[in-house]
Write a protein that holds these residues in place. Structure first.
Motif, PDB file in Angstrom:
ATOM      1  N   MET A  46       0.852  -1.193   0.000  1.00 55.11           N
ATOM      2  CA  MET A  46       0.000   0.000   0.000  1.00 55.11           C
ATOM      3  C   MET A  46       0.885   1.240   0.000  1.00 55.11           C
ATOM      4  O   MET A  46       1.672   1.460   0.914  1.00 55.11           O
ATOM      5  CB  MET A  46      -0.915   0.000   1.227  1.00 55.11           C
ATOM      6  CG  MET A  46      -1.927   1.130   1.239  1.00 55.11           C
ATOM      7  SD  MET A  46      -3.062   1.015   2.640  1.00 55.11           S
ATOM      8  CE  MET A  46      -3.979  -0.457   2.222  1.00 55.11           C
TER       9      MET A  46
ATOM     10  N   THR B 167       7.209   3.142  -0.245  1.00 55.56           N
ATOM     11  CA  THR B 167       5.979   3.149   0.556  1.00 55.56           C
ATOM     12  C   THR B 167       5.267   4.494   0.484  1.00 55.56           C
ATOM     13  O   THR B 167       4.031   4.555   0.513  1.00 55.56           O
ATOM     14  CB  THR B 167       6.287   2.818   2.024  1.00 55.56           C
ATOM     15  OG1 THR B 167       6.965   1.559   2.088  1.00 55.56           O
ATOM     16  CG2 THR B 167       5.014   2.737   2.858  1.00 55.56           C
TER      17      THR B 167
ATOM     18  N   LEU C  17      -1.873   3.950   7.896  1.00 52.61           N
ATOM     19  CA  LEU C  17      -1.622   2.690   7.203  1.00 52.61           C
ATOM     20  C   LEU C  17      -2.279   1.510   7.916  1.00 52.61           C
ATOM     21  O   LEU C  17      -2.855   0.622   7.277  1.00 52.61           O
ATOM     22  CB  LEU C  17      -0.121   2.467   7.057  1.00 52.61           C
ATOM     23  CG  LEU C  17       0.629   3.489   6.182  1.00 52.61           C
ATOM     24  CD1 LEU C  17       2.125   3.202   6.201  1.00 52.61           C
ATOM     25  CD2 LEU C  17       0.100   3.464   4.756  1.00 52.61           C
ATOM     26  N   THR C  18      -2.208   1.520   9.245  1.00 50.98           N
ATOM     27  CA  THR C  18      -2.815   0.434  10.021  1.00 50.98           C
ATOM     28  C   THR C  18      -4.330   0.419   9.862  1.00 50.98           C
ATOM     29  O   THR C  18      -4.945  -0.648   9.689  1.00 50.98           O
ATOM     30  CB  THR C  18      -2.453   0.572  11.511  1.00 50.98           C
ATOM     31  OG1 THR C  18      -1.031   0.492  11.667  1.00 50.98           O
ATOM     32  CG2 THR C  18      -3.107  -0.533  12.335  1.00 50.98           C
TER      33      THR C  18
ATOM     34  N   ASP D  88      -5.251  -0.885   6.413  1.00 50.06           N
ATOM     35  CA  ASP D  88      -4.923  -2.317   6.325  1.00 50.06           C
ATOM     36  C   ASP D  88      -5.952  -3.154   7.073  1.00 50.06           C
ATOM     37  O   ASP D  88      -6.415  -4.186   6.569  1.00 50.06           O
ATOM     38  CB  ASP D  88      -3.527  -2.573   6.901  1.00 50.06           C
ATOM     39  CG  ASP D  88      -2.419  -2.250   5.905  1.00 50.06           C
ATOM     40  OD1 ASP D  88      -2.710  -2.216   4.694  1.00 50.06           O
ATOM     41  OD2 ASP D  88      -1.274  -2.029   6.341  1.00 50.06           O
ATOM     42  N   GLU D  89      -6.293  -2.730   8.293  1.00 53.82           N
ATOM     43  CA  GLU D  89      -7.251  -3.481   9.105  1.00 53.82           C
ATOM     44  C   GLU D  89      -8.633  -3.495   8.457  1.00 53.82           C
ATOM     45  O   GLU D  89      -9.320  -4.526   8.460  1.00 53.82           O
ATOM     46  CB  GLU D  89      -7.318  -2.897  10.510  1.00 53.82           C
ATOM     47  CG  GLU D  89      -6.063  -3.136  11.339  1.00 53.82           C
ATOM     48  CD  GLU D  89      -6.153  -2.487  12.710  1.00 53.82           C
ATOM     49  OE1 GLU D  89      -7.068  -1.649  12.916  1.00 53.82           O
ATOM     50  OE2 GLU D  89      -5.303  -2.802  13.567  1.00 53.82           O
TER      51      GLU D  89
ATOM     52  N   GLU E 195      -9.302  -3.237   5.283  1.00 54.35           N
ATOM     53  CA  GLU E 195      -9.238  -4.079   4.090  1.00 54.35           C
ATOM     54  C   GLU E 195      -9.306  -5.548   4.463  1.00 54.35           C
ATOM     55  O   GLU E 195      -9.960  -6.352   3.784  1.00 54.35           O
ATOM     56  CB  GLU E 195      -7.955  -3.786   3.309  1.00 54.35           C
ATOM     57  CG  GLU E 195      -7.885  -4.461   1.951  1.00 54.35           C
ATOM     58  CD  GLU E 195      -6.708  -3.992   1.138  1.00 54.35           C
ATOM     59  OE1 GLU E 195      -6.041  -4.841   0.504  1.00 54.35           O
ATOM     60  OE2 GLU E 195      -6.437  -2.771   1.132  1.00 54.35           O
ATOM     61  N   ALA E 196      -8.630  -5.916   5.554  1.00 57.16           N
ATOM     62  CA  ALA E 196      -8.668  -7.302   6.015  1.00 57.16           C
ATOM     63  C   ALA E 196     -10.081  -7.702   6.425  1.00 57.16           C
ATOM     64  O   ALA E 196     -10.549  -8.806   6.114  1.00 57.16           O
ATOM     65  CB  ALA E 196      -7.701  -7.493   7.176  1.00 57.16           C
TER      66      ALA E 196
ATOM     67  N   SER F 168      -8.957   7.178  -0.677  1.00 52.00           N
ATOM     68  CA  SER F 168      -8.619   6.085  -1.573  1.00 52.00           C
ATOM     69  C   SER F 168      -8.471   6.649  -2.976  1.00 52.00           C
ATOM     70  O   SER F 168      -9.323   7.405  -3.445  1.00 52.00           O
ATOM     71  CB  SER F 168      -9.723   5.029  -1.548  1.00 52.00           C
ATOM     72  OG  SER F 168      -9.766   4.293  -2.746  1.00 52.00           O
TER      73      SER F 168
END
Length: 262
Positions: A1, A34, A102-103, A106-107, A109-110, A173
């Motif tokens: 990402m 990144t 970022l966290t 990411d979370e 998306e998971a 996004s």
């Protein structure tokens, strides 16, 4: 990402260095590729362009059409990240800001991969903390944010007419921002962040959290007055949410006076 920082800058030679330093402090140890930093020189007449070029690795974009949405759109067009962070040049990242962004994405998306019923997270935002106000003045600002959050909650969860992001402290996004056609360049200043929140709300989740703070200068608040500024932001937020355009397109340019070198 990949995270792209877009920093619009109109005559910001006084504030831009602290902004860029705060971003570099949190990104220099991340894996290569990144992040990227894009400074949009928005018709500046001071040394903003030279300041941006003095930072190795910073990408400079010249946008001669003066206006915040023009600058944000030009930066978005030049960016390559799947996430685009919109940070004003008189702001500074709070500790852990990049990691939290970022966290959070990411979370989300998971979780999204485990449930097709959830809406994708398309924008994340939080309040600004004015580093050059007194504690009492910051308390007043916090009360204003609490009132604003209540209005936002009613609009989003009950009326379902939009959402809220704080200009200068929001991440979008890339895919969603492209889907809605980017920024509305017909808006000159007030309401540009509300317009983005309203349109992004149609394609995904727009989340405002008090956990994602950004340091910023209170120069506009000091110049216009706390009550006047609160009234202007409030009426333009409501007008843009319900009528899809700001109440007013006029605003005052407030910039730091730079003394010429002897």
């Amino acid at each position: 990402m990949r995270l792209s920082f877009v920093v619009p800058a109109y005559n910001e030679e006084a504030y831009l260095p602290a902004c860029l330093d705060s971003i570099l402090e949190q990104t220099r140890d991340l894996p290569p590729g990144t992040t990227e930093i894009i400074v949009v020189n928005n018709a500046s007449t001071d040394r903003t362009r030279e300041v941006a070029l003095s930072y190795p690795g910073v990408i400079l974009v010249d946008e001669n059409r003066k206006g915040l949405p023009y600058a944000r759109q030009a930066g978005f067009a030049a960016s390559s990240g799947s996430l685009v962070a919109h940070v004003d040049s008189d702001s500074r990242l709070t500790p852990g800001w990049v990691k939290q962004v970022l966290t959070t994405f990411d979370e989300h998306e998971a979780k999204l991969e485990q449930s097709t019923s959830k809406r994708p997270l398309v924008a994340l935002s939080g309040p600004v903390v004015y580093y050059d106000l007194t504690p009492r003045q910051r308390l007043y600002v916090h009360v204003f944010y609490m009132i604003g959050w209540g209005t936002y909650a009613i609009n989003r969860y009950i009326l379902r007419v939009g959402s809220m992001v704080q200009g200068g402290n929001f991440i979008t996004s890339r895919e969603a921002l492209a889907e809605i056609g980017g920024f509305n360049t017909a808006i000159t200043f007030y309401g540009e962040d509300t317009d983005i929140a309203r349109r992004l709300h149609d394609v995904g989740e727009v989340r405002f959290t008090f956990d994602l703070k950004m340091f910023s200068s209170a120069r506009r608040l000091k110049n216009e007055g706390m009550l006047t500024m609160a009234a202007r932001y409030s009426i333009n937020y409501l007008w843009t949410t319900f009528f899809k355009r700001p109440f007013t397109n006029t605003h005052i340019d407030i910039r730091e006076e730079i003394q010429p070198e002897a």
